[in-house]
Design a protein around this motif. Structure first.
Motif, mmCIF file in Angstrom:
data_model
loop_
_atom_site.group_PDB
_atom_site.id
_atom_site.type_symbol
_atom_site.label_atom_id
_atom_site.label_comp_id
_atom_site.label_asym_id
_atom_site.label_seq_id
_atom_site.Cartn_x
_atom_site.Cartn_y
_atom_site.Cartn_z
ATOM 1 N N ALA A 1 -5.730 4.343 -6.865
ATOM 2 C CA ALA A 1 -5.903 5.264 -7.986
ATOM 3 C C ALA A 1 -7.359 5.690 -8.100
ATOM 4 C CB ALA A 1 -5.435 4.612 -9.284
ATOM 5 N N ALA A 2 -8.265 4.715 -7.988
ATOM 6 C CA ALA A 2 -9.691 5.025 -8.070
ATOM 7 C C ALA A 2 -10.123 5.942 -6.926
ATOM 8 C CB ALA A 2 -10.501 3.733 -8.049
ATOM 9 N N LYS A 3 -9.602 5.701 -5.735
ATOM 10 C CA LYS A 3 -9.936 6.548 -4.591
ATOM 11 C C LYS A 3 -9.435 7.973 -4.778
ATOM 12 C CE LYS A 3 -10.253 2.983 -1.012
ATOM 13 N NZ LYS A 3 -9.663 2.441 0.242
ATOM 14 N N ALA A 4 -8.337 8.117 -5.530
ATOM 15 C CA ALA A 4 -7.776 9.437 -5.778
ATOM 16 C C ALA A 4 -8.462 10.145 -6.942
ATOM 17 C CB ALA A 4 -6.277 9.327 -6.053
ATOM 18 N N GLY A 5 -9.423 9.481 -7.572
ATOM 19 C CA GLY A 5 -10.146 10.077 -8.685
ATOM 20 C C GLY A 5 -9.514 9.840 -10.038
ATOM 21 N N LEU A 6 -8.501 8.963 -10.087
ATOM 22 C CA LEU A 6 -7.861 8.640 -11.360
ATOM 23 C C LEU A 6 -8.566 7.445 -11.998
ATOM 24 C CD1 LEU A 6 -4.143 8.732 -10.135
ATOM 25 C CD2 LEU A 6 -5.317 10.535 -11.407
ATOM 26 N N SER B 1 -5.368 -5.007 -7.692
ATOM 27 C CA SER B 1 -4.154 -4.501 -7.047
ATOM 28 C C SER B 1 -4.454 -3.305 -6.152
ATOM 29 C CB SER B 1 -3.120 -4.102 -8.106
ATOM 30 O OG SER B 1 -3.600 -3.019 -8.890
ATOM 31 N N ARG B 2 -3.572 -3.098 -5.170
ATOM 32 C CA ARG B 2 -3.675 -1.912 -4.321
ATOM 33 C C ARG B 2 -3.518 -0.659 -5.171
ATOM 34 N NH1 ARG B 2 -6.303 -1.779 -0.413
ATOM 35 N NH2 ARG B 2 -5.018 -0.501 0.947
ATOM 36 N N LEU B 3 -2.679 -0.737 -6.195
ATOM 37 C CA LEU B 3 -2.456 0.420 -7.067
ATOM 38 C C LEU B 3 -3.763 0.911 -7.663
ATOM 39 C CD1 LEU B 3 -0.500 2.317 -8.665
ATOM 40 C CD2 LEU B 3 -0.581 0.593 -10.483
ATOM 41 N N LEU B 4 -4.520 0.018 -8.271
ATOM 42 C CA LEU B 4 -5.765 0.445 -8.916
ATOM 43 C C LEU B 4 -6.805 0.881 -7.893
ATOM 44 C CD1 LEU B 4 -6.257 -1.976 -11.948
ATOM 45 C CD2 LEU B 4 -5.023 0.195 -11.798
ATOM 46 N N GLU B 5 -6.820 0.232 -6.740
ATOM 47 C CA GLU B 5 -7.760 0.624 -5.692
ATOM 48 C C GLU B 5 -7.493 2.055 -5.227
ATOM 49 O OE1 GLU B 5 -8.742 -0.497 -1.037
ATOM 50 O OE2 GLU B 5 -7.765 -1.995 -2.311
ATOM 51 N N GLU C 1 0.819 -1.215 0.000
ATOM 52 C CA GLU C 1 0.000 0.000 0.000
ATOM 53 C C GLU C 1 0.854 1.267 0.000
ATOM 54 O OE1 GLU C 1 -3.776 2.082 2.299
ATOM 55 O OE2 GLU C 1 -3.279 -0.022 2.624
ATOM 56 N N GLU C 2 1.943 1.270 0.743
ATOM 57 C CA GLU C 2 2.778 2.463 0.832
ATOM 58 C C GLU C 2 3.391 2.824 -0.511
ATOM 59 O OE1 GLU C 2 5.673 3.911 4.232
ATOM 60 O OE2 GLU C 2 6.720 2.495 2.919
ATOM 61 N N GLN C 3 3.935 1.823 -1.200
ATOM 62 C CA GLN C 3 4.535 2.081 -2.503
ATOM 63 C C GLN C 3 3.460 2.407 -3.550
ATOM 64 O OE1 GLN C 3 8.465 1.377 -3.341
ATOM 65 N NE2 GLN C 3 7.885 2.547 -1.529
ATOM 66 N N ALA C 4 2.309 1.732 -3.450
ATOM 67 C CA ALA C 4 1.211 2.017 -4.377
ATOM 68 C C ALA C 4 0.724 3.452 -4.208
ATOM 69 C CB ALA C 4 0.066 1.038 -4.153
ATOM 70 N N ARG C 5 0.600 3.884 -2.965
ATOM 71 C CA ARG C 5 0.151 5.250 -2.707
ATOM 72 C C ARG C 5 1.167 6.263 -3.234
ATOM 73 N NH1 ARG C 5 -3.795 6.795 0.370
ATOM 74 N NH2 ARG C 5 -3.857 4.808 1.508
ATOM 75 N N ALA C 6 2.453 5.947 -3.116
ATOM 76 C CA ALA C 6 3.491 6.848 -3.614
ATOM 77 C C ALA C 6 3.398 6.994 -5.127
ATOM 78 C CB ALA C 6 4.873 6.330 -3.211
ATOM 79 N N LEU D 1 -4.856 11.521 -15.539
ATOM 80 C CA LEU D 1 -4.226 10.385 -16.196
ATOM 81 C C LEU D 1 -4.752 9.043 -15.677
ATOM 82 C CD1 LEU D 1 -0.462 11.436 -16.450
ATOM 83 C CD2 LEU D 1 -2.095 11.139 -18.327
ATOM 84 N N PRO D 2 -5.181 8.158 -16.570
ATOM 85 C CA PRO D 2 -5.538 6.800 -16.156
ATOM 86 C C PRO D 2 -4.294 6.039 -15.696
ATOM 87 C CG PRO D 2 -6.471 7.326 -18.309
ATOM 88 C CD PRO D 2 -5.475 8.394 -17.995
#
Length: 252
Positions: free
Chosen positions: A154-159, A148-152, A123-128, A140-141
């Motif tokens: 990203a969606a929360k951030a509005g990407l 993945s945590r990355l996509l989760e 999660e930490e690296q994904a958030r970074a 940017l998509p």
């Protein structure tokens, strides 16, 4: 009609050294993941690939990675989150200069190699990474592994979070990629790659390394450009998809 994007890693050279047949692959794929200088790629290569992609109407994606030229971005690294955020934004910005000069824009972001696998669960690296994308461009998509945590994040951030699959990589029963060092991690039989491509696009499923069928719904299909015969195989994949009634088009 079912549709899917075809993406490939391009611009993976440095100086006089080249790895991928960028020009020929750009006649097949609809999205190009362009190396941004951290695992491969340099300024002239980035500029050339952006010009070629723009001329062919292929979407340009920033393939960001850990700073690891010697290891091609495939070595595990521990990078402080603030540093990784800045480096992700830096890579996107570098590619954006050449994309704009070619009359287009960076259309999405995809992590590479060790970073791609790390942000599936970390999660930490994904958030970074997500913070780096937001710093560069809020619209940017982000392209990554389903679930993945990355996509989760990203969606929360509005990407826009875009799921992708690999026809030439083996999967675990959990839907993650089998590590490259493990036997069977790469699918090398062309017939199997074609069958898996159509199965992924039409049915949203793939056969895992164990033989179990698992769900794998994706909007984009990655074709590796650094394997022998990559261009011919990519063309066969596209032909097989279209013959099965799948429309091949960019997601961005």
């Amino acid at each position: 009609m079912t549709s899917i994007d075809l993406n490939a890693d391009l611009g993976e050279g440095f100086g006089h050294w080249t790895l991928t047949d960028d020009e020929r692959l750009l006649s097949v794929v609809t999205s190009a993941n362009v190396a941004c200088g951290f695992h491969a790629g340099d300024a002239p290569t980035m500029r050339r690939v952006c010009e070629l992609a723009a001329a062919r109407g292929v979407r340009i994606g920033a393939q960001v990675s850990y700073r690891d030229l010697a290891g091609f971005g495939r070595r595990a690294m521990d990078v402080p989150p603030a540093e990784l955020t800045a480096e992700v934004a830096y890579q996107i910005g570098a590619l954006e200069v050449f994309a704009r000069a070619a009359g287009t824009r960076v259309a999405y972001v995809k992590p590479h190699g060790a970073l791609y696998n790390r942000v599936v669960r970390d999660e930490e690296q994904a958030r970074a990474v997500v913070d780096g994308v937001v710093l560069a461009d809020l619209t940017l998509p982000v392209l990554g592994l389903p679930g993945s945590r990355l996509l989760e994040l990203a969606a929360k951030a509005g990407l826009p979070a875009v799921e992708e699959a690999f026809a030439d990589r083996a999967y675990t029963d959990e839907g993650t990629l089998v590590a490259r060092g493990q036997e069977g991690a790469l699918v090398t039989d062309p017939g199997a790659v074609l069958e898996r491509s159509v199965d992924l696009a039409r049915n949203g499923e793939v056969v895992a390394l164990s033989g179990r069928r698992i769900g794998m719904r994706a909007r984009s299909l990655c074709l590796h450009g650094d394997t022998p015969g990559a261009v011919d195989l990519a063309r066969q994949v596209r032909d097989a998809l279209e013959a099965s009634g799948v429309r091949v088009e960019a997601f961005a």
